[in-house]
Design an enzyme around this catalytic site. Structure first.
Site, mmCIF file in Angstrom:
data_model
loop_
_atom_site.group_PDB
_atom_site.id
_atom_site.type_symbol
_atom_site.label_atom_id
_atom_site.label_comp_id
_atom_site.label_asym_id
_atom_site.label_seq_id
_atom_site.Cartn_x
_atom_site.Cartn_y
_atom_site.Cartn_z
ATOM 1 N N GLU A 128 27.514 17.046 72.427
ATOM 2 C CA GLU A 128 27.457 15.776 71.694
ATOM 3 C C GLU A 128 26.846 14.671 72.549
ATOM 4 O O GLU A 128 26.159 13.795 72.039
ATOM 5 C CB GLU A 128 28.858 15.369 71.223
ATOM 6 C CG GLU A 128 29.455 16.298 70.181
ATOM 7 C CD GLU A 128 28.670 16.286 68.877
ATOM 8 O OE1 GLU A 128 27.568 16.885 68.854
ATOM 9 O OE2 GLU A 128 29.143 15.687 67.902
ATOM 10 N N THR A 181 22.066 6.109 64.359
ATOM 11 C CA THR A 181 23.411 5.939 64.920
ATOM 12 C C THR A 181 23.453 4.664 65.771
ATOM 13 O O THR A 181 24.433 3.920 65.746
ATOM 14 C CB THR A 181 23.786 7.166 65.776
ATOM 15 O OG1 THR A 181 23.604 8.319 64.967
ATOM 16 C CG2 THR A 181 25.231 7.119 66.242
#
Ligand code: ADP
Length: 307
Positions: A128, A181
């Site tokens: 991630e 994001t």
């Protein structure tokens, strides 16, 4: 056993009031992966089908997650990975997390289960870090543990698996627009008002209790986000209408999935989930934005061994 085939689920993170701490897994969509044990200390991505993903192990989240695991393995061992990707990258339902989580769960099995689920989440979080710049556990935790999870703390990493009622279905719509994001983070306020914080922790407690008691009314009352959604939802076309009409169609509630642009709604039972799916699709048809839409039972198992 030298080879294993697994299914790794999509996941919804930032579950309403559980921003940055709660997530859940889906039955579909999900990826499949084959992981093979080799006698050489390397990670090779030998195939990545479905979407255009890097084959360099240092650039693919599955490779990065496994390299992080290998740092804690003494044996002369490595892995080959084949990825069959169904979850569109960047859709907000944990595409990268599915690869990271799937890779570490499969490799752990091939090594004879030396690591705990929390260890596996720690390795998958390195994937991630590659995908989004921060080593967050919001998606990898539900992918590995299944059902709903709460990331109670990062220092030390403390992931709590929360009981999931049997009849929970999630409808997730992915409008084909891009929400970066970084933008979704940028617009958030740095400070919160005490009155909003109080509402939020009341709802987080209510949501956890509702899930554990299978109290669908309590789940519904608690699926509110007083802090992030009011700001972030401006990035998502027709968000308020989707939410309102879905609830009129029987949804318990929902919110933005991950950092968007996907929106999720939870329902009790498949029939209500189907109605919510129709309502959501109608709204985006009217607005004229293309979308993918999924109806899935909330997945209680997480990454699953196929063979
Ligand atoms: P999602 O929220 O759907 O996981 P992200 O934007 O967080 O999407 O992650 C997708 C990014 O990670 C893309 O830039 C993609 O190229 C990169 N990536 C690297 N390896 C993988 C992989 N195995 N699966 C998905 N995305 C990957």
């Amino acid at each position: 056993m030298n080879e294993i085939k697994i299914f790794s689920p999509g996941t919804v993170a930032n579950v309403a009031c559980g921003f940055d701490v709660m997530g859940f897994a889906l039955d579909s969509p999900g990826d499949e992966m084959i992981v093979r044990r080799i006698n050489e200390r390397v990670i090779k991505i030998v195939k990545a089908e479905g979407f255009n993903l890097p084959l360099d192990a240092n650039k693919n989240v599955a490779g990065v997650a496994l390299l992080s695991m290998l740092n804690e393995v003494k044996d002369e061992v490595g892995f080959e990975i084949e990825i069959f990707k169904k979850i569109k990258p960047g859709s907000g339902i944990g595409s990268s997390a599915a690869s990271s989580a799937g890779a570490v769960v499969a490799a752990n099995k091939l090594l004879g289960d030396p690591f705990s689920k929390t260890d596996l989440a720690r390795f998958a979080m390195e994937g991630e870090r590659l995908a989004s710049g921060t080593a967050h556990a919001d998606n990898v935790a539900p992918a590995i543990f299944g059902g709903f999870t709460l990331v109670r703390s990062y220092q030390p990493l403390d992931i709590i698996s929360i009981d999931t009622p049997d009849e929970l279905f999630a409808t997730v719509i992915h409008p084909q627009i891009e929400v970066k994001t970084s933008d979704a983070r940028e617009i958030l306020k740095r400070n919160v008002l005490l009155k909003d914080a109080i509402r939020q922790w009341g709802n987080v407690g209510g949501l956890v209790a509702g899930l554990m008691k299978s109290d669908y009314d309590l789940i519904s009352r608690s699926l509110e986000d007083a802090i992030v959604e009011p700001i972030r939802s401006i990035l998502i076309p027709a968000f308020q209408e989707v939410k309102l009409k879905s609830k009129e169609a029987g949804a318990l509630g929902g919110g933005i999935s991950g950092s968007g642009p996907s929106v999720f709604m939870l329902s009790r039972g498949q029939e209500t989930g189907e109605r919510v799916k129709m309502v959501m699709a109608e709204i985006y048809d009217k607005v004229g934005i293309e979308y993918d839409i999924h109806l899935s039972k909330v997945n209680k198992e997480g990454v699953k061994i196929i063979s």
